[in-house]
Write a protein that holds these residues in place. Sequence first.
Motif, mmCIF file in Angstrom:
data_model
loop_
_atom_site.group_PDB
_atom_site.id
_atom_site.type_symbol
_atom_site.label_atom_id
_atom_site.label_comp_id
_atom_site.label_asym_id
_atom_site.label_seq_id
_atom_site.Cartn_x
_atom_site.Cartn_y
_atom_site.Cartn_z
ATOM 1 N N ALA A 275 0.880 -1.153 -0.099
ATOM 2 C CA ALA A 275 -0.010 0.006 -0.010
ATOM 3 C C ALA A 275 0.824 1.285 -0.058
ATOM 4 C CB ALA A 275 -1.062 -0.133 1.299
ATOM 5 N N ALA A 276 0.345 2.108 -0.580
ATOM 6 C CA ALA A 276 1.189 3.648 -0.735
ATOM 7 C C ALA A 276 -0.098 4.510 -0.418
ATOM 8 C CB ALA A 276 1.710 3.786 -2.130
ATOM 9 N N LYS A 277 0.036 5.512 0.374
ATOM 10 C CA LYS A 277 -0.783 6.206 1.074
ATOM 11 C C LYS A 277 -0.857 7.721 0.450
ATOM 12 C CE LYS A 277 0.880 7.720 5.623
ATOM 13 N NZ LYS A 277 2.183 7.406 5.357
ATOM 14 N N ASP A 278 0.226 8.053 -0.479
ATOM 15 C CA ASP A 278 0.156 9.336 -1.252
ATOM 16 C C ASP A 278 0.780 8.925 -2.599
ATOM 17 O OD1 ASP A 278 2.979 9.511 -0.841
ATOM 18 O OD2 ASP A 278 2.443 10.461 1.210
ATOM 19 N N GLY A 279 0.716 10.058 -3.330
ATOM 20 C CA GLY A 279 1.129 9.926 -4.898
ATOM 21 C C GLY A 279 2.751 9.724 -4.883
ATOM 22 N N LYS A 280 3.530 10.401 -4.135
ATOM 23 C CA LYS A 280 4.748 10.465 -4.187
ATOM 24 C C LYS A 280 5.395 9.049 -3.961
ATOM 25 C CE LYS A 280 8.399 12.942 -2.778
ATOM 26 N NZ LYS A 280 9.203 13.645 -1.522
ATOM 27 N N ASP B 29 -6.718 5.243 -6.280
ATOM 28 C CA ASP B 29 -7.820 6.303 -5.960
ATOM 29 C C ASP B 29 -7.284 7.537 -6.305
ATOM 30 O OD1 ASP B 29 -9.552 7.837 -4.737
ATOM 31 O OD2 ASP B 29 -9.321 7.034 -2.932
ATOM 32 N N LEU B 30 -8.482 8.208 -7.257
ATOM 33 C CA LEU B 30 -7.758 9.322 -7.993
ATOM 34 C C LEU B 30 -7.575 10.628 -6.858
ATOM 35 C CD1 LEU B 30 -10.023 9.469 -11.162
ATOM 36 C CD2 LEU B 30 -7.642 9.135 -10.918
ATOM 37 N N CYS B 31 -8.445 10.452 -5.673
ATOM 38 C CA CYS B 31 -8.286 11.608 -4.620
ATOM 39 C C CYS B 31 -6.868 11.458 -3.984
ATOM 40 C CB CYS B 31 -9.525 11.789 -4.070
ATOM 41 S SG CYS B 31 -10.804 12.020 -4.979
ATOM 42 N N LEU B 32 -5.926 11.971 -3.985
ATOM 43 C CA LEU B 32 -4.650 11.814 -3.208
ATOM 44 C C LEU B 32 -4.353 12.908 -2.605
ATOM 45 C CD1 LEU B 32 -2.673 9.373 -5.442
ATOM 46 C CD2 LEU B 32 -3.987 8.798 -3.447
ATOM 47 N N PRO B 33 -3.822 12.899 -1.410
ATOM 48 C CA PRO B 33 -3.499 14.342 -0.950
ATOM 49 C C PRO B 33 -2.434 15.175 -1.392
ATOM 50 C CG PRO B 33 -2.482 12.423 0.481
ATOM 51 C CD PRO B 33 -3.373 11.904 -0.488
ATOM 52 N N ASP B 34 -1.310 14.389 -1.777
ATOM 53 C CA ASP B 34 -0.407 15.368 -2.653
ATOM 54 C C ASP B 34 -0.484 15.566 -4.206
ATOM 55 O OD1 ASP B 34 0.212 12.873 -2.966
ATOM 56 O OD2 ASP B 34 2.303 12.561 -2.634
ATOM 57 N N ILE B 35 -0.661 14.474 -4.976
ATOM 58 C CA ILE B 35 -0.725 14.759 -6.289
ATOM 59 C C ILE B 35 -2.143 14.200 -6.869
ATOM 60 C CG2 ILE B 35 1.643 15.171 -7.428
ATOM 61 C CD1 ILE B 35 1.960 12.631 -7.514
ATOM 62 N N ASN B 36 -2.752 14.660 -7.960
ATOM 63 C CA ASN B 36 -3.698 14.266 -8.680
ATOM 64 C C ASN B 36 -3.579 12.858 -9.325
ATOM 65 O OD1 ASN B 36 -5.984 13.558 -9.967
ATOM 66 N ND2 ASN B 36 -6.545 15.715 -10.405
ATOM 67 N N GLY B 37 -4.556 11.986 -9.039
ATOM 68 C CA GLY B 37 -4.354 10.407 -9.445
ATOM 69 C C GLY B 37 -4.068 10.433 -10.982
ATOM 70 N N THR B 38 -4.553 11.372 -11.632
ATOM 71 C CA THR B 38 -4.390 11.444 -13.235
ATOM 72 C C THR B 38 -2.930 11.650 -13.448
ATOM 73 O OG1 THR B 38 -5.110 13.650 -13.154
ATOM 74 C CG2 THR B 38 -6.680 12.063 -13.713
ATOM 75 N N GLU B 39 -2.044 12.305 -12.631
ATOM 76 C CA GLU B 39 -0.739 12.726 -12.596
ATOM 77 C C GLU B 39 -0.010 11.114 -12.922
ATOM 78 O OE1 GLU B 39 0.637 15.367 -13.898
ATOM 79 O OE2 GLU B 39 -1.332 16.182 -13.913
ATOM 80 N N ILE B 40 -0.413 10.316 -11.928
ATOM 81 C CA ILE B 40 0.191 9.000 -11.535
ATOM 82 C C ILE B 40 -0.023 8.213 -12.927
ATOM 83 C CG2 ILE B 40 0.169 6.888 -10.268
ATOM 84 C CD1 ILE B 40 -0.295 8.536 -7.805
#
Lengths: 234, 379
Positions: free
Chosen positions: A33-38, A55-66
């Motif tokens: 598991a990872a809990k943020d985009g970075k 999940d698209l809603c992440l605290p640091d970066i938008n999921g679409t960026e991933i």
Amino acid sequence: MSNRPTILIVEDEISISNFICSMLSANNYNAIAAKDGKSALEMIASYCPEVIILDLCLPDINGTEIIKSVRKWSQIPIIVVSARHHEKDKVEAFDLGADDYITKPFGSAELLARIRTAIRHANNAASTTLSQDGVFSVHNLTVDFDKRRVWVGNKEVHLTQNEYKIVALLSKHAGRVLTYSFIIKTLWGPHAKCENQILRVNMANIRRKIEENPAEPVYIITEVGVGYRMSDGE
Amino acid sequence: MDGDFHMRYKNIKTLKDLFPFSLKDLLIMTFLETVTLVVGFILIYNNENIVFVTSIFVLSVVLISRLTHGYFYGAFSSVLSAVAINIFYYEFSMTQYNMLSLNNYFPFVCIISVSIITCNLTNQMREKEKIHAWTERERIKSDFLLSISHDLRTPLTSILGANSTVLENFDTLSKEQMISLLKNVNDESLWLIRMIENILSVTRIDSKDAKVSKKCEAVEEIVSEAVRIFKKRFPSQAVTVKVPQELLLVPMDAILIEQVLINLLENVIKHSGGSDIITVTVSREDDYAVFEVLDNGGGISADVFSRLFENKSRHKKDEVDNNIEKSFGIGLSVWMSIIKAHGGTMQAENRKNGGATFRFRLPFKGEEKYEQQADYTYS
């Protein structure tokens, strides 16, 4: 242990991430598991998971960026987790190269089915079974890409040029959702306006030709507000 | 929210608010002022008394002040009127114009006062209307919130109860007991999820003008998707779907209409007392697409029927009401407002041979009709 497929869950809600992890472990997957985009991006690079649940809603970066950054170097299946009321996000995710989406809330059975499908697709793509004999078939529907002909059972279906193109396109990506704009751009070129109506009219015609009851389609499924998906038999 | 309210409706005294520009207002003013000038000129030309003319000008200024927004149009037309009255008076009464005479300025003062007072009253009235509409909306909202929180509390209590029972007693509970409690949690959570989907639906309706963002959608696709989702949840319930041969394209918020259909279908499961088969039909009726959900269950009882589409208030405590509340809860009134926001109507009726029909219509609103036979080649 070593043979279990690794699945990365990118989700900032600990409780959801926890339940997915334990469910996956219970079903013989190796869940991380990872809990943020970075950290997600770092983990994708170092673990090379078989499937990413994002999940698209992440605290640091938008999921679409991933999705964007993963798609630059890898075709790892990405299953997007999103809320039901955000079709725009879904469309964007698909256009960026996500493989599937699952709407919150979901049951464990549904998620496991999606993961199996994603892994199967990834394997299929690798061994290029897409058109090994130039034929796609599901239930009673057969699409012959070489002869450009379509059958339901033993009866040949006469489709117009555009109708055939749509069926063939969806068949080649069976099991995956193709967005309206993707289909339109593929059929009518990159400068076509996003005129969903023309697509809808064609789709209505196709359904009346291949489905027993166009209101209860078996082959081409609508994803409301997003696009169409050819059933792959699951 | 409250701060927003004060900002928007109390402190409107910025320059732009006092003198807003609008083409409509400008046209109203120009039209009325021209008419008055022409009429005034004709009257004066026919040697009518200047008093008549003046009163016509006053009427015109009052009308302009009342019909336009802000102070500009009223003030401008009153100055114009006062000038006109002066010119008319001196030109036609052959009196020598005297700059210093106070009589010259008297009509100015009067007519400008009339204009400013009328403008002020008009503004106050408009503000009151706004505030009234706002409070009405807030009232509906808070009613809605109250009834939701009530509806949410019950399943949450049962989830918490069942779950803590399992957590605290997992050594002593039998496997069957545990499974039954957990199943309970499952069912109630599913119910909560559906509730919340309904609540979210409401947020898609623009609170300002109760409009939804509409796109042309193929009706058959929406119906078939709704039925597919419903069948996933209730695999044992038989559903048949009938759509017309002609493709119907209706402007709508697809997710919302899908939601309404799913709810109507689930409604049958919950309240019909068991229906062998549910039929969903779509047909065309003049300028409307008509959606029907028909069942052959127990129908709707008379006392429920009368309050079916009301925004159920949670105060009533008797058995019947509790039943409706549990069943339709926020449901029907929400779906009704969704359909209304689409410019459609919703009805319920009992069928002759038992069972109920829920029907809603959505307007095509002059959308182009696409012939279904043609293969549209894009050029």
